[in-house]
Structures are given as structure tokens and as C-alpha cells.
Design an enzyme around this catalytic site. Sequence first.
Site, PDB file in Angstrom:
ATOM      1  N   CYS A 154       0.838  -1.205   0.000  1.00  0.00           N
ATOM      2  CA  CYS A 154       0.000   0.000   0.000  1.00  0.00           C
ATOM      3  C   CYS A 154       0.868   1.248   0.000  1.00  0.00           C
ATOM      4  CB  CYS A 154      -0.937  -0.004   1.205  1.00  0.00           C
ATOM      5  SG  CYS A 154      -1.991   1.463   1.271  1.00  0.00           S
ATOM      6  N   CYS A 157      -0.391   4.134   2.124  1.00  0.00           N
ATOM      7  CA  CYS A 157      -0.188   3.954   3.568  1.00  0.00           C
ATOM      8  C   CYS A 157       1.273   4.205   3.945  1.00  0.00           C
ATOM      9  CB  CYS A 157      -0.536   2.529   4.016  1.00  0.00           C
ATOM     10  SG  CYS A 157      -1.995   1.822   3.291  1.00  0.00           S
ATOM     11  N   ASP A 158       2.176   3.654   3.186  1.00  0.00           N
ATOM     12  CA  ASP A 158       3.569   3.581   3.630  1.00  0.00           C
ATOM     13  C   ASP A 158       4.557   4.433   2.838  1.00  0.00           C
ATOM     14  OD1 ASP A 158       2.760   1.741   5.545  1.00  0.00           O
ATOM     15  OD2 ASP A 158       3.024   0.042   4.202  1.00  0.00           O
TER      16      ASP A 158
END
Length: 330
Positions: A154, A157-158
Site C-alpha cells: 500500500c 499507507c507507507d
Amino acid sequence: MELFKPLNVQPSEDKRTSSLKENVRCLIIGSGPAGYTAAIYAARANLHPVLYTGMEMGGQLTTTTEVENFPGFPEGVTGPQLMEQMKKQAERFGTDIRFGVAMSADFSHSPLKVTFDDGKTVEAATVIIATGATAKYLGLEAEKKYAGRGVSACATCDGFFYRGKDVAVVGGGDTAAEEATYLAGLCRKVYLVVRRNELRASKAMQQRVFNTPNIEILWEHQAVDLFGEEVVEGAVLVKKKGTPGEEQVRIKIDGFFLAIGHTPNSSVFSKYLETDAAGYIKTVPGTSKTNVPGVFAAGDVQDPHYRQAVTAAGSGCMAAIDAERFLAGS
Ligand code: NDP
């Protein structure tokens, strides 16, 4: 529309059978942001929800580290902490949370029935499916070894943790193109590792990739391993795998992002629910309603596009409100 009626559980000679049957107003399946948010709303609306967590308690967020884009946490929060908070909030209002995995369903008539891995069948007036989606991985041992230490599925997300660094994105579809372009805005260099000599992504997305100077496409490359002391420091790729021109290539990277698709966890319900070709449960636009009255879907199991914790939570809220209105007959 059939309203909820408490089931007349007949006294049974067979204690095991009766204890393995139960009737509830609102059954929620899944313990990610969609499931817990649905539980918070359903519990506060007095629906006495029962929530089954599924195998991965807390959902996909438990596999990420820091979450910095969930509103309300200006300093960030770890994925597991966020999910623990949601769980506590659902419990605070009386949600009955149980560990268990849905194995089969019968949505042919009311009450709706779902059977779990302990053999118990729950009969429910409404069911909220929030079973999420599972990111596909290549199946390399190294992906497990470096999980949370350089391997991610992701970018939204990261990606932030790789600012100014070099990363690789594996895949050639819209997700890979989108994630590579997103990461290119944060990272020094992005390698897009594509197994064929063309992208599957839409033409518009392809053009964005081609127009981004710090994305280098490695055509006809396949990742076969990762290396690094504690965290990912590089990847081993094979160019033109299985041909006479096969060649091994090593790239130095700090982050390795998988973007080879997701599998929605809908197979248990697909006999009754309409899904798209990829298995995402179809909902009536702007609602959480599926084609079966009383069955609602929330979160990634019905969302091929956004897949964010906050959108999942929002759709969980919608599902609980839809369930409440269904029970009220409106
Ligand atoms: P897709 O299935 O469209 O693409 C998966 C990509 O990963 C393909 O390029 C495929 O290669 C590659 N791949 C699969 N397995 C492997 C493997 N083992 N090794 C290397 N590469 C592999 O998935 P997406 O997640 O990209 O998209 C899913 C759906 O969501 C699509 O319909 C897409 O259009 C949509 N979507 C739309 C967006 C938007 O409109 N903004 C954004 C993101 C997704 P190959 O091509 O060789 O099969």
C-alpha cells in the site's frame, strides 16, 4: 419487507445443536475499520450487533506500521493501536466480539444464515459483510522476511516513509501506475517492475507514468528475491525469464511495493451476492445495499477504487444505518 422477528428456538434434546444456533438482529463479519465502525453505529442504535473478527483480527491495518492519514491522530498512530481503539469503542457500546471465520452462508430466505468455523450457525435479520480484501503477493519467502521492514502492498499507507529514497513497484495495472506516480512525488527514484513488455493500465495512467521523469520502467523483469541486513536494501530481478536472453539484475532500493492486485474476500457469499468480475460485491450506488434484502457490504470487499481505512470506516457507518433502517421497515 419482512421485519425482524425473534426466532423461536425450539428446546432441543441435542444440547450441542441448540448451542450451535443463535438468532441476532445484526451480524457483522470482519474486524477492519468497516466492521468496527458498523459495530459502533449498530450498537449505539441498539441493534445488539454480534461481530465475527475473521482470521486476521483488525484487518489489513494490523500489517502496517504507522498510520498518518487517519483523521484525528495528528501525531499518527500505529495500525494495530488504531484497530485496538476501534475494537474498544465497539465493545464500549456492547458489541459482542467473537473470534471466528465465516465458512458458508445461506441467504436464500430470512432469517439469513452464516455458519462459522466452530460449527455455529448464526441466524440474523441483517448481515453486514466487511470481510475486506487481501493484497496479492508474489509468494517469495523474502516478502515474509521483510514484511513491515521494506515490503508493503500500500503506497498510500507507507510511501511517506520512503521520502527521498529509491523504491520499486511491482505490477503493470492501474494500481501499479497510480502507486508509482504517487511514490514518484515522494521518492528520489521509482523502478516500475513489469513482467511483460506492455502495461495493462489505462492509457491515461500509462501516459502519466511515461511523463514522470523519476520513474524507470523495467520491462520484462520479474522480482525473484530481496536482500538486506535488517531491512530491504535491494531486489534481485530476472530479465526475460525463461528465454535464452535471461539475465539477472540487482537493484538497490529501500522499499518494495506490491501492486499486482487484490482479492476481495467475498467467495463465501458469492453464491447469493452479485459481484463484479474480480469478485467485489456490488452495492446500490450511494448505499451499502447488496442484491439481497438485509445484506449490506462495507469496506474493501465492495471497493476496488479507494481502499483506505477512512473510506472503509465511512462505508461501515453507512451499512449500520442502512441495516437499522431496514429493520425499522423504512
Ligand atoms: P490488475 O489486475 O488490473 O493488474 C495487475 C497487474 O499486476 C498486471 O499488470 C499484472 O501483469 C501484474 N501481475 C499480476 N501478477 C503478477 C506477478 N505474479 N508478477 C508480476 N506481475 C504480476 O490489478 P489492479 O490492482 O491494477 O487493478 C484492479 C482493478 O481496479 C482494475 O480494474 C483497475 O482498472 C481498477 N483500478 C482503477 C483505478 C482508477 O481508475 N484510478 C486505480 C486502481 C485500480 P499482466 O498485465 O502481465 O497480467
